[in-house]
Write an enzyme that holds these catalytic residues in place. Structure first.
Site, mmCIF file in Angstrom:
data_model
loop_
_atom_site.group_PDB
_atom_site.id
_atom_site.type_symbol
_atom_site.label_atom_id
_atom_site.label_comp_id
_atom_site.label_asym_id
_atom_site.label_seq_id
_atom_site.Cartn_x
_atom_site.Cartn_y
_atom_site.Cartn_z
ATOM 1 N N ARG A 127 -13.115 12.942 3.398
ATOM 2 C CA ARG A 127 -11.858 13.636 3.721
ATOM 3 C C ARG A 127 -11.271 14.295 2.480
ATOM 4 O O ARG A 127 -10.669 15.369 2.545
ATOM 5 C CB ARG A 127 -10.854 12.644 4.322
ATOM 6 N N SER A 135 -7.171 4.636 8.035
ATOM 7 C CA SER A 135 -7.700 4.382 6.694
ATOM 8 C C SER A 135 -6.918 3.255 6.026
ATOM 9 O O SER A 135 -7.486 2.278 5.520
ATOM 10 C CB SER A 135 -7.599 5.675 5.866
ATOM 11 N N ASP A 191 -14.325 3.223 5.817
ATOM 12 C CA ASP A 191 -13.260 3.943 5.119
ATOM 13 C C ASP A 191 -13.762 4.483 3.791
ATOM 14 O O ASP A 191 -13.386 5.586 3.385
ATOM 15 C CB ASP A 191 -12.036 3.048 4.897
ATOM 16 N N HIS A 250 0.837 -1.203 0.000
ATOM 17 C CA HIS A 250 0.000 0.000 0.000
ATOM 18 C C HIS A 250 0.863 1.240 0.000
ATOM 19 O O HIS A 250 1.826 1.339 0.760
ATOM 20 C CB HIS A 250 -0.906 0.021 1.234
ATOM 21 N N LYS A 285 -8.129 -1.067 5.928
ATOM 22 C CA LYS A 285 -8.318 -1.750 4.628
ATOM 23 C C LYS A 285 -7.402 -2.959 4.534
ATOM 24 O O LYS A 285 -7.781 -4.015 4.054
ATOM 25 C CB LYS A 285 -7.992 -0.796 3.473
#
Ligand code: URA
Length: 433
Positions: free
Chosen positions: A168, A183, A161, A82, A187
């Site tokens: 956001r 966040s 999220d 990520h 995930k």
């Protein structure tokens, strides 16, 4: 428990309890808490921060707000990656097939563009025919057969999220360490992979502007992942200039293909090799040198690109297009931006460059905006490069003539041209294992 009281407590610098955090997440997901109260709480968190315990509780509630994917059928081979988001960051398109070609199982849910940064799902969706949604069983079957499947956050995975991320994005509450930590990690935990490699970006184009803030974010995320039983590692990488040369969806897919085919070396190649090496170290339990040698050989042998073709085909995409697509395809306008002076590029405000790409149509300014796949920027000169007056610094691609002048101004304003070359800086600031 009233949401008003929770907002007030955080606004005044208080520490929220697990129950208060759970009440916020549950109420926001089921619609009883409206966007305006959720955004007020995000803004209070932005200014007041959260303790480690609050961040862990928020991550846990968000991860459990929907389904949790069970990848146990793949044993310890599952590996996820990520990025906290940057400009020109197309690393997933490159590292996922590399790692799958080495036996890793990449079952990945990726995000859409956020703020000035692009999203992997938008990039993938720019490949003709490519599906970025899939039923759960088909997704897992593809991972079983090909080793890689990447789709948007789908079904009922971390609905908290999904809603908060979109909120956001349009309320200037993205760049907050607890909100990014929860966040990303909610995930990743819900998505089920045993090993997780994080690419935490630092610099003018990242949500974390300094390597020190990025280190805090990385340590937070690594600690939360380990506490949840995952093998973790985080790279802190430079985002003081766009990564690679392409910014914008189709442009970035084309550049990713060049790297996978061994035709492009440079910062993007180096970051991808480093990320894929960390992923291989974790899922294959290999020391650094061996993992890196396997990664390089996957690119040089063509295995990684063949894996990308198989992956794209499996998701309905046109694998032949990967070999024929050219920079500028689909854009009616290709406008060069030229240097106003002789000298060296000493600094790039990379966030502004990302925003210039959004203006051209490569990203969304509002949740409901449509993306123009072909829009974006091909960067020709980066920090440290010598430039001559009138030389091309970048090419802007768009189908929106009205976007050209503001994007060009934004791009030029983002560059500083000085008389002396700046000192070279690191590409990879740190690795946290
Ligand atoms: N990437 C995410 O998934 N979440 C954030 O908040 C920022 C970047």
């Amino acid at each position: 428990m009233r949401i008003y009281d929770i907002i007030l407590k955080k606004r005044n610098g208080g520490t929220l309890t697990k129950d208060e955090i759970a009440a916020f997440i549950d109420g926001y997901v089921d619609g009883t808490i409206p966007d305006y109260q959720a955004s007020a709480l995000c803004m209070a968190i932005f200014f007041r921060g959260m303790t480690d315990e609050e961040t862990a509780a928020l991550t846990d509630c968000m991860a459990r707000s929907g389904d949790m994917i069970d990848l146990s059928r793949f044993g310890d081979l599952t590996v996820d990656k990520h990025s906290t988001g940057g400009v020109g960051d197309k690393t997933t398109l490159i590292v996922a097939p590399i790692v799958a070609s080495l036996g890793g199982k990449v079952a990945k849910m990726s995000g859409r563009g956020l703020g000035h940064t692009g999203g992997t799902v938008d990039k993938l969706a720019s490949i003709p025919g490519m599906r970025v949604t899939m039923a759960r069983e088909a997704f897992l079957r593809q991972v079983e057969e090909i080793g890689v499947a990447v789709i948007g956050q789908s079904g009922n995975l971390t609905p908290a999220d999904k809603k908060l991320y979109a909120l956001r994005d349009v309320t200037a509450t993205v760049d907050s360490i607890p909100l990014i930590t929860s966040s990303v990690m909610s995930k990743k935990i819900a998505a089920g992979s045993k090993s997780i490699v994080l690419d935490v970006k630092a610099g003018s184009g990242a949500f974390m502007k300094t390597a020190d803030d990025a280190r805090i974010l990385a340590r937070n995320m690594v600690a939360i992942g380990k506490a949840c039983g995952r093998k973790m590692s985080a790279l802190i990488t430079d985002m003081n200039r766009p990564l690679g040369t392409a910014v914008g969806n189709t442009l970035e897919v084309i550049e990713a293909v060049k790297v996978l085919r061994g035709a492009s070396k440079g910062d993007l190649y180096d970051v991808c090799v480093a990320l894929a090496t960390e992923m291989t170290m974790l899922f294959a339990d290999l020391p650094h040198e061996k993992a890196e040698a396997r990664v390089v050989s996957a690119i040089e042998s063509g295995d990684a690109f063949r894996k990308m073709q198989a992956w794209v085909t499996a998701q309905g995409g046109d694998a032949a297009w990967l070999e024929t697509a050219k920079y500028g395809d689909g854009a009616a306008l290709a406008v060069p931006v030229v240097s106003p002076a002789d000298g060296y590029i000493t600094c790039m405000d990379t966030e502004e460059i990302g925003t210039a790409a959004v203006i051209l149509g490569a990203g969304r300014s509002k949740k409901e905006d449509e993306i123009d796949d072909s829009a974006g920027i091909l960067v020709c000169k980066k920090t440290g490069d010598a430039v001559k007056k009138g030389e091309i610094l970048a090419t802007l691609y768009t189908n929106d003539a009205a976007a050209v002048a503001p994007a060009e101004k934004r791009y030029l304003d983002a560059l500083t041209v000085g008389s002396a070359a700046p000192e070279a800086t690191d590409l990879i600031f740190d690795i946290i294992r």
